[in-house]
Design a protein around this motif. Structure first.
Motif, PDB file in Angstrom:
ATOM      1  N   PRO A  89      -3.470   7.452  -0.794  1.00 37.03           N
ATOM      2  CA  PRO A  89      -4.590   7.201  -1.706  1.00 37.03           C
ATOM      3  C   PRO A  89      -5.809   8.054  -1.372  1.00 37.03           C
ATOM      4  O   PRO A  89      -5.839   8.733  -0.339  1.00 37.03           O
ATOM      5  N   ALA A  90      -6.786   7.958  -2.238  1.00 34.23           N
ATOM      6  CA  ALA A  90      -7.918   8.876  -2.161  1.00 34.23           C
ATOM      7  C   ALA A  90      -8.696   8.739  -0.862  1.00 34.23           C
ATOM      8  O   ALA A  90      -9.273   9.712  -0.392  1.00 34.23           O
ATOM      9  N   ASP A  91      -8.719   7.552  -0.272  1.00 35.22           N
ATOM     10  CA  ASP A  91      -9.548   7.393   0.921  1.00 35.22           C
ATOM     11  C   ASP A  91      -8.946   8.041   2.159  1.00 35.22           C
ATOM     12  O   ASP A  91      -9.640   8.199   3.161  1.00 35.22           O
TER      13      ASP A  91
ATOM     14  N   ARG B 162       0.868  -1.171   0.000  1.00 33.69           N
ATOM     15  CA  ARG B 162       0.000   0.000   0.000  1.00 33.69           C
ATOM     16  C   ARG B 162       0.906   1.221   0.000  1.00 33.69           C
ATOM     17  O   ARG B 162       1.892   1.260   0.742  1.00 33.69           O
TER      18      ARG B 162
ATOM     19  N   PRO C 115      -1.918  -5.968   9.322  1.00 27.55           N
ATOM     20  CA  PRO C 115      -1.600  -4.910   8.376  1.00 27.55           C
ATOM     21  C   PRO C 115      -2.791  -4.584   7.479  1.00 27.55           C
ATOM     22  O   PRO C 115      -3.519  -5.482   7.032  1.00 27.55           O
ATOM     23  N   PHE C 116      -3.008  -3.312   7.255  1.00 26.78           N
ATOM     24  CA  PHE C 116      -4.059  -2.788   6.379  1.00 26.78           C
ATOM     25  C   PHE C 116      -5.469  -3.067   6.927  1.00 26.78           C
ATOM     26  O   PHE C 116      -6.452  -2.993   6.206  1.00 26.78           O
TER      27      PHE C 116
ATOM     28  N   TYR D   4     -10.927  -3.616   5.998  1.00 25.10           N
ATOM     29  CA  TYR D   4      -9.690  -4.095   5.377  1.00 25.10           C
ATOM     30  C   TYR D   4      -9.450  -3.335   4.080  1.00 25.10           C
ATOM     31  O   TYR D   4     -10.342  -3.221   3.234  1.00 25.10           O
ATOM     32  N   GLU D   5      -8.238  -2.850   3.954  1.00 27.72           N
ATOM     33  CA  GLU D   5      -7.858  -2.101   2.749  1.00 27.72           C
ATOM     34  C   GLU D   5      -7.428  -3.106   1.689  1.00 27.72           C
ATOM     35  O   GLU D   5      -6.309  -3.618   1.694  1.00 27.72           O
ATOM     36  N   LEU D   6      -8.341  -3.399   0.773  1.00 29.84           N
ATOM     37  CA  LEU D   6      -8.065  -4.427  -0.236  1.00 29.84           C
ATOM     38  C   LEU D   6      -6.916  -4.018  -1.145  1.00 29.84           C
ATOM     39  O   LEU D   6      -6.102  -4.837  -1.562  1.00 29.84           O
ATOM     40  N   MET D   7      -6.899  -2.769  -1.489  1.00 27.08           N
ATOM     41  CA  MET D   7      -5.807  -2.179  -2.258  1.00 27.08           C
ATOM     42  C   MET D   7      -5.873  -0.682  -2.005  1.00 27.08           C
ATOM     43  O   MET D   7      -6.750  -0.218  -1.280  1.00 27.08           O
ATOM     44  N   ASP D   8      -4.950   0.044  -2.578  1.00 31.27           N
ATOM     45  CA  ASP D   8      -4.973   1.477  -2.351  1.00 31.27           C
ATOM     46  C   ASP D   8      -6.330   2.053  -2.736  1.00 31.27           C
ATOM     47  O   ASP D   8      -6.816   1.846  -3.850  1.00 31.27           O
ATOM     48  N   ALA D   9      -6.959   2.737  -1.778  1.00 30.95           N
ATOM     49  CA  ALA D   9      -8.233   3.440  -1.997  1.00 30.95           C
ATOM     50  C   ALA D   9      -9.437   2.513  -2.132  1.00 30.95           C
ATOM     51  O   ALA D   9     -10.516   2.962  -2.499  1.00 30.95           O
ATOM     52  N   VAL D  10      -9.276   1.244  -1.855  1.00 30.32           N
ATOM     53  CA  VAL D  10     -10.395   0.302  -1.896  1.00 30.32           C
ATOM     54  C   VAL D  10     -10.496  -0.388  -0.537  1.00 30.32           C
ATOM     55  O   VAL D  10      -9.525  -0.971  -0.053  1.00 30.32           O
ATOM     56  N   ARG D  11     -11.671  -0.302   0.056  1.00 37.07           N
ATOM     57  CA  ARG D  11     -11.805  -0.775   1.426  1.00 37.07           C
ATOM     58  C   ARG D  11     -13.096  -1.584   1.586  1.00 37.07           C
ATOM     59  O   ARG D  11     -14.159  -1.181   1.103  1.00 37.07           O
TER      60      ARG D  11
ATOM     61  N   ASN E  62     -13.253  14.636  -7.015  1.00 38.13           N
ATOM     62  CA  ASN E  62     -13.005  13.329  -6.400  1.00 38.13           C
ATOM     63  C   ASN E  62     -14.342  12.710  -6.000  1.00 38.13           C
ATOM     64  O   ASN E  62     -15.393  13.211  -6.365  1.00 38.13           O
TER      65      ASN E  62
ATOM     66  N   GLU F 115      -5.547  -2.051  15.182  1.00 42.75           N
ATOM     67  CA  GLU F 115      -5.092  -2.512  13.865  1.00 42.75           C
ATOM     68  C   GLU F 115      -4.548  -3.919  14.069  1.00 42.75           C
ATOM     69  O   GLU F 115      -3.351  -4.104  14.267  1.00 42.75           O
TER      70      GLU F 115
ATOM     71  N   ASN G  65     -12.583   4.719  -3.533  1.00 48.29           N
ATOM     72  CA  ASN G  65     -12.372   6.167  -3.639  1.00 48.29           C
ATOM     73  C   ASN G  65     -11.663   6.514  -4.941  1.00 48.29           C
ATOM     74  O   ASN G  65     -10.810   5.767  -5.416  1.00 48.29           O
ATOM     75  N   PHE G  66     -12.028   7.647  -5.485  1.00 55.30           N
ATOM     76  CA  PHE G  66     -11.344   8.088  -6.693  1.00 55.30           C
ATOM     77  C   PHE G  66     -11.016   9.559  -6.593  1.00 55.30           C
ATOM     78  O   PHE G  66     -11.484  10.253  -5.687  1.00 55.30           O
TER      79      PHE G  66
ATOM     80  N   ARG H  20      -6.976  10.925   1.681  1.00 53.92           N
ATOM     81  CA  ARG H  20      -6.557  12.248   1.243  1.00 53.92           C
ATOM     82  C   ARG H  20      -7.080  13.317   2.212  1.00 53.92           C
ATOM     83  O   ARG H  20      -8.240  13.296   2.615  1.00 53.92           O
TER      84      ARG H  20
ATOM     85  N   HIS I 187       7.069  -7.445   8.024  1.00 53.61           N
ATOM     86  CA  HIS I 187       6.458  -6.237   7.477  1.00 53.61           C
ATOM     87  C   HIS I 187       7.544  -5.192   7.279  1.00 53.61           C
ATOM     88  O   HIS I 187       8.474  -5.090   8.078  1.00 53.61           O
TER      89      HIS I 187
ATOM     90  N   LYS J  47      -1.326   0.943  17.329  1.00 57.07           N
ATOM     91  CA  LYS J  47      -2.203  -0.097  16.811  1.00 57.07           C
ATOM     92  C   LYS J  47      -3.316  -0.458  17.785  1.00 57.07           C
ATOM     93  O   LYS J  47      -4.149  -1.304  17.501  1.00 57.07           O
TER      94      LYS J  47
END
Lengths: 311, 435
Positions: A133-135, A108, B370-371, B395-402, B55, B367, B434-435, A137, A282, B317
């Motif tokens: 990332p956008a979430d 990430r 991680p993520f 859980y943050e699946l990928m950057d900006a996706v949760r 956005n 936390e 998110n975009f 920001r 990590h 955490k």
């Protein structure tokens, strides 16, 4: 935590002292420079003494054993003085990329706008604002160093629409969920640590001084969570190339590698660092770019009210 | 008195969230049109092309009723967030939600409504924010006596404050002086979240200047301590329910009930102070209500609400918040209220409130991986033994996706504040990009 981000940079920086050259360091003690640390030499000598019938060896070992702490300090302190010497910059603006990698190699990436400036009393102020990332920001984190008491910390979460004063995390709490602790990115007060010269070693073909830092008192230990830190310091440039961090059980749990240095106009600091948590696999990589030093930075941005005002 | 007003503290009822546009329909209330005009004017007044960003996010959500095992809401929300800076002193912010959802098995709706929609004018030592916005007061967690501005929408509780709080239309000015901030508010309209109930008629204040609300707040940031004093003259977010007699026209006579938001004046203070990994937070407010002498059994008595809590960060955490809060009713005689309720035939609907009511609350944040973030909020009322829990794991699946999974649980005696909502237990799942 003292001096915030400057430690991460300055711990690894070169401080050009006209009175102390690397060669002087290597010859300023009464011990010969060997690939072994003084402590190791002492231990080796003691070991030898127990098995040797040589009175000379025994006498040498005895002398080394009781003289080594003083000798080690005499050797370590000047090196750390050079390493910890403050840089000449009082303000810094940069972009920071923080890459978090878990044990499954999933990554990430956070992009952070970074602002740092010393106030009139020389106390550091640090503002970090997430750009991506956008979430996340707009999330902003402000730390105001205080010479007495704990530093002030404020967090602005856009989703919550309010600035919150937050308590510091004891035990060297992690910085932005990374493997860097807040203490890692701060400059330690010189008197908070006692340094012991361990040995000369080699890291990736580079000769290094190996120096152990131990908390000078319990509060430093509680604040950092480190029972000791071992620095591997380049013998010529006096840059820390690697650091190892030990927990309260004296087990190594983190390791820092410096991947690149920024060097321009007489300023030099680590600009690309990889911190790995060796227990869970990590890692976090912090990379500085678009660095601007000693340019005007508005003091107003280091205020809680600015956190929710800026774009 | 509090007992009847608590009748409205029922969380299991569908709420009338204020949609602006529905399928095949379009409407834009005049106050939003005026605001849009103002914002456009500010934007166009810029001599150069405004710097702007666009956005937002896309969120698919599912809410399931734990008791009936039915989905209570399935949908997708798109939020567009437009920001512009026509000049160095002006910031335009416009967040619009487009909710395409199925609130029940028979219908699909498209609701379009503004979340926040304001212009922020800034000077060196002052800000003026005009428009629909969030204004949160107080420093405690979840139980905030001074947080009286943005209504709660309890039916939309989730992990995101935007979901369950609604913005208010306000002129919000702030003046900064050294470590002090003075905030002055004018809210020209009162727009509460109302909960329709059978047999109860709402009487909301009309939107006239006479019904404007005002607020003042003085904040200071000194060393390790934040302190603020607040004053607010407005309306109670929670309506008082007034018994108007029995409706004898029905086969079975029913009570005639009117829900009305009362005027109140709040004087409050809050404090936050850090001690290493600990933070002490206190908040208190005195509410002067319309029932100044405590002689109207249908109106809220003057009351004093306070909360004290301790945050502890064990690490970055894991952190905890533990709080104790209390409401003290003044000029209140529980026995006479109980007798009056009984005489009105209302005792089977509501019970007389205690003179004081205390509660414990806890917030745990962690936390664990991680993520991954987890949070638990729990509020327990000592008087009735009723409680509420909100828990979620994200859980943050990928950057900006949760991906977020959570639950909302209520329990307690049937007439207690949380016990009334026992049937509103929910599980929810959200996937947000998110975009």
């Amino acid at each position: 935590m003292k001096k915030l981000i400057k430690h991460c940079l300055n711990t690894l920086s070169r401080f050009h002292s006209p009175n102390l050259s690397p060669s002087a360091l290597c010859t300023s003690t009464t011990l010969p420079v060997t690939p072994f640390s003084s402590a190791s030499a002492s231990a080796s000598a003691l070991s030898s003494a127990s098995t040797s019938t040589s009175a000379l060896s025994l006498a040498l070992a005895f002398a080394l054993t009781f003289s080594s702490p003083l000798l080690a300090d005499e050797k370590a302190d000047p090196i750390m003085d050079r390493v910890l010497g403050k840089g000449s910059w009082t303000s810094m603006i940069a972009d920071v990329q923080l890459t978090l990698t878990n044990s499954r190699d999933e990554q990430r990436v956070r992009q952070i706008a970074f602002f740092s400036k010393d106030d009139d009393q020389g106390q550091n102020r640090l503002l970090m604002r997430f750009q991506a990332p956008a979430d996340v920001r707009g999330t902003a984190f402000l730390t105001l160093e205080r010479s007495s008491g704990s530093d002030e910390r404020y967090l602005y979460l856009p989703a919550m629409r309010r600035v919150s004063r937050i308590a510091s995390s004891g035990g060297g709490g992690n910085f932005m969920s990374s493997d860097f602790s807040y203490y890692d990115i701060g400059e330690p007060a010189r008197e908070d640590w006692s340094y012991t010269y361990l040995r000369l070693d080699n890291v990736d073909g580079q000769d290094v001084h190996v120096i152990r830092a131990q908390p000078a008192n319990n509060s430093v230990f509680e604040d950092t969570g480190y029972s000791s830190v071992i620095y591997y310091i380049d013998t010529t440039a006096f840059r820390t190339l690697r650091s190892e961090y030990f927990d309260k059980h004296k087990q190594k749990f983190k390791e820092l590698s410096v991947l690149a240095y920024y060097e321009k106009d007489g300023h030099e600091f680590a600009s690309d660092m990889l911190m790995t948590d060796t227990r869970i696999g990590h890692s976090s990589r912090m990379t500085f770019s678009s660095i601007s030093l000693n340019n005007p930075v508005d003091d107003n941005i280091f205020t809680p009210r600015f956190l929710q005002r800026a774009r | 008195m509090k007992s009847l007003s608590n009748l409205f503290n029922t969380l299991n009822l569908p709420l009338s969230h204020p949609p602006i546009l529905r399928v095949m329909q379009f409407s834009l209330p005049s106050r939003h049109a005026a605001l849009l005009t103002l914002i456009l004017s500010l934007t166009l007044s810029s001599p150069t092309l405004a710097e702007s960003t666009f956005n937002g996010y896309l969120k698919t959500y599912t809410y399931a009723d734990l008791n009936t095992h039915n989905y209570t809401d399935i949908g997708t929300r798109t939020q567009t967030l437009y920001q512009a800076w026509p000049n160095s002193r002006t910031h335009i912010f416009a967040a619009l939600n487009y909710d395409l959802h199925q609130p029940d098995s028979l219908s699909t709706r498209l609701d379009i409504y503004p979340v926040e929609f304001y212009a922020n004018l800034t000077w060196d030592n002052a800000d003026l924010k005009i428009g629909r916005q969030f204004i949160f007061w107080g420093k405690a967690a979840w139980v905030n006596p001074t947080d009286v501005l943005n209504p709660w929408d309890y039916s939309r509780l989730s992990g995101e404050v935007e979901d369950y709080r609604t913005p208010v239309l306000a002129l919000n000015g702030q003046v900064y002086w050294s470590q002090l901030t003075l905030q002055a508010l004018l809210l020209p309209v009162f727009d509460p979240v109302t909960q329709p109930m059978p047999g109860v008629t709402h009487e909301n204040p009309v939107s006239t200047p006479d019904h404007s609300q005002f607020g003042l707040r003085l904040l200071s940031y000194f060393g390790q301590t934040d302190l603020s004093l607040s004053l607010y003259h407005g309306f109670e977010q929670q309506a008082s329910v007034i018994f108007k007699g029995m409706n004898m026209d029905l086969l079975i006579p029913q009570p005639l009930l009117i829900a009305r938001h009362q005027r109140m004046t709040m004087i409050g203070a809050d404090l936050a102070r850090t001690f290493g990994p600990n933070a002490l937070k206190m908040e208190a407010a005195y509410f002067l209500t319309e029932d100044r002498n405590g002689d109207n059994i249908y109106l809220q008595n003057p009351h004093f609400d306070w909360v004290i809590g301790l945050d502890r960060s064990f690490s970055d955490k894991f952190s905890t918040t533990l709080q104790f809060s209390q409401v003290l009713n003044f000029k209140y005689d529980r026995d006479s209220d109980a007798a009056a309720l009984n005489a009105a035939g209302m005792s089977s609907f509501v019970q007389a409130a205690p003179t004081s009511a205390s509660s414990l609350s806890a917030v745990l944040k962690a936390e664990p991986l991680p993520f991954t973030t987890a949070q638990l909020v729990h509020v327990y009322n000592l008087a009735d033994g009723d409680h509420f829990s909100l828990a979620f794991l994200s859980y943050e699946l990928m950057d900006a996706v949760r991906l977020t999974l959570g639950s909302i649980l209520f329990n307690g005696p049937p007439l207690s504040p949380f016990g009334r909502s026992r049937d509103a237990d929910k599980l929810f799942a959200e996937l947000k990009v998110n975009f």
